[in-house]
Design an enzyme around this catalytic site. Structure first.
Site, PDB file in Angstrom:
ATOM      1  N   LYS A 109      42.062  32.363  44.704  1.00  0.00           N
ATOM      2  CA  LYS A 109      42.116  31.556  43.479  1.00  0.00           C
ATOM      3  C   LYS A 109      42.815  30.203  43.698  1.00  0.00           C
ATOM      4  CE  LYS A 109      41.935  35.491  40.274  1.00  0.00           C
ATOM      5  NZ  LYS A 109      42.521  36.088  39.043  1.00  0.00           N
ATOM      6  N   TYR A 161      33.179  35.291  34.281  1.00  0.00           N
ATOM      7  CA  TYR A 161      34.143  36.069  33.493  1.00  0.00           C
ATOM      8  C   TYR A 161      33.608  36.447  32.109  1.00  0.00           C
ATOM      9  CZ  TYR A 161      38.037  35.591  36.793  1.00  0.00           C
ATOM     10  OH  TYR A 161      38.867  35.702  37.886  1.00  0.00           O
ATOM     11  N   ASN A 170      47.278  34.655  39.966  1.00  0.00           N
ATOM     12  CA  ASN A 170      47.576  35.862  40.748  1.00  0.00           C
ATOM     13  C   ASN A 170      46.808  35.925  42.066  1.00  0.00           C
ATOM     14  OD1 ASN A 170      45.108  36.548  39.706  1.00  0.00           O
ATOM     15  ND2 ASN A 170      45.755  38.488  38.796  1.00  0.00           N
ATOM     16  N   HIS A 227      41.024  37.547  43.273  1.00  0.00           N
ATOM     17  CA  HIS A 227      40.183  38.417  42.445  1.00  0.00           C
ATOM     18  C   HIS A 227      39.497  39.397  43.372  1.00  0.00           C
ATOM     19  CE1 HIS A 227      36.939  39.793  39.802  1.00  0.00           C
ATOM     20  NE2 HIS A 227      36.165  39.640  40.861  1.00  0.00           N
ATOM     21  N   GLU A 274      28.546  40.499  41.519  1.00  0.00           N
ATOM     22  CA  GLU A 274      29.376  39.319  41.796  1.00  0.00           C
ATOM     23  C   GLU A 274      28.970  38.644  43.109  1.00  0.00           C
ATOM     24  OE1 GLU A 274      33.397  40.810  41.405  1.00  0.00           O
ATOM     25  OE2 GLU A 274      33.207  40.946  39.232  1.00  0.00           O
TER      26      GLU A 274
HETATM   27  P1  AMP Z   1      39.570  40.548  36.673  1.00  0.00           P
HETATM   28  O1  AMP Z   1      40.342  41.681  36.092  1.00  0.00           O
HETATM   29  O2  AMP Z   1      39.926  40.244  38.087  1.00  0.00           O
HETATM   30  O3  AMP Z   1      38.125  40.564  36.391  1.00  0.00           O
HETATM   31  O4  AMP Z   1      40.029  39.223  35.952  1.00  0.00           O
HETATM   32  C1  AMP Z   1      40.915  39.196  35.005  1.00  0.00           C
HETATM   33  C2  AMP Z   1      41.880  38.133  35.375  1.00  0.00           C
HETATM   34  O5  AMP Z   1      42.329  37.597  34.169  1.00  0.00           O
HETATM   35  C3  AMP Z   1      43.106  38.644  36.098  1.00  0.00           C
HETATM   36  O6  AMP Z   1      42.985  38.658  37.482  1.00  0.00           O
HETATM   37  C4  AMP Z   1      44.155  37.662  35.646  1.00  0.00           C
HETATM   38  O7  AMP Z   1      44.150  36.504  36.466  1.00  0.00           O
HETATM   39  C5  AMP Z   1      43.688  37.285  34.271  1.00  0.00           C
HETATM   40  N1  AMP Z   1      44.403  38.048  33.263  1.00  0.00           N
HETATM   41  C6  AMP Z   1      44.335  39.354  33.006  1.00  0.00           C
HETATM   42  N2  AMP Z   1      45.155  39.687  32.008  1.00  0.00           N
HETATM   43  C7  AMP Z   1      45.767  38.547  31.642  1.00  0.00           C
HETATM   44  C8  AMP Z   1      46.726  38.213  30.651  1.00  0.00           C
HETATM   45  N3  AMP Z   1      47.253  39.149  29.835  1.00  0.00           N
HETATM   46  N4  AMP Z   1      47.117  36.934  30.551  1.00  0.00           N
HETATM   47  C9  AMP Z   1      46.604  35.998  31.371  1.00  0.00           C
HETATM   48  N5  AMP Z   1      45.676  36.246  32.312  1.00  0.00           N
HETATM   49  C10 AMP Z   1      45.275  37.508  32.442  1.00  0.00           C
END
Ligand code: AMP
Length: 140
Positions: free
Chosen positions: A11, A51, A114, A117, A128
């Site tokens: 990321k 997303y 974070n 992904h 994906e």
């Molecule tokens: P994924 O679960 O990888 O498909 O993507 C979801 C992504 O959204 C996560 O990897 C985080 O970067 C982001 N995310 C998930 N929950 C939160 C949250 N509560 N606040 C901000 N970002 C979030």
């Protein structure tokens, strides 16, 4: 266990801090092979499409803004049980909850920034991978 493929994104928080190599080393040390890789700057349309499953979540707008805030590295990873192996080395979504030694525990900045992904199922991995790569770009 069968050799399978999964999809990964390094990321913008990681590319900005010059951590592409550090992340890739952790993936490789975990038994994953990078069989396709490219550095791209996603368009808003691309990120929103990727997303789409999260479009009703409160963090959707910020997540898309973050994912287009800089370049990312999209990768296809291969290995035994690749999807779970990748999720194990990534660690929990929130770096505060991630186990020591995982990518997110060692490198991530926040739940949003974070670092990586990873697909959450073999079915989503196939979707994906096809979203970002043509079959001939997977070179083994
Ligand atoms: P994924 O679960 O990888 O498909 O993507 C979801 C992504 O959204 C996560 O990897 C985080 O970067 C982001 N995310 C998930 N929950 C939160 C949250 N509560 N606040 C901000 N970002 C979030």
């Amino acid at each position: 266990m069968a050799v399978t493929r999964t999809f990964s994104i390094i990321k913008p928080d990681a590319t900005k801090r010059n951590l592409t190599g550090a992340v890739t080393k952790m993936l490789e040390d975990a038994g994953l092979r990078v069989v396709a890789s490219k550095r791209i700057h996603m368009t808003r349309d691309q990120a929103e499409g990727f997303y789409a499953v999260h479009k009703d979540r409160p963090f959707f707008g910020e997540l898309v803004d973050f994912m287009i805030s800089g370049p990312v590295v999209v990768q296809v990873l291969e290995g035994e049980g690749a999807m779970q192996r990748n999720r194990d080395i990534m660690g929990a979504t929130n770096p505060k909850d991630a186990a020591p030694g995982t990518i997110r525990a060692e490198l991530a900045e926040s739940i949003e920034a974070n670092t990586v992904h990873g697909s959450d199922s073999d079915e989503n991995a196939a979707i994906e991978i096809a979203y970002f790569f043509k079959p001939e770009e997977l070179v083994g």
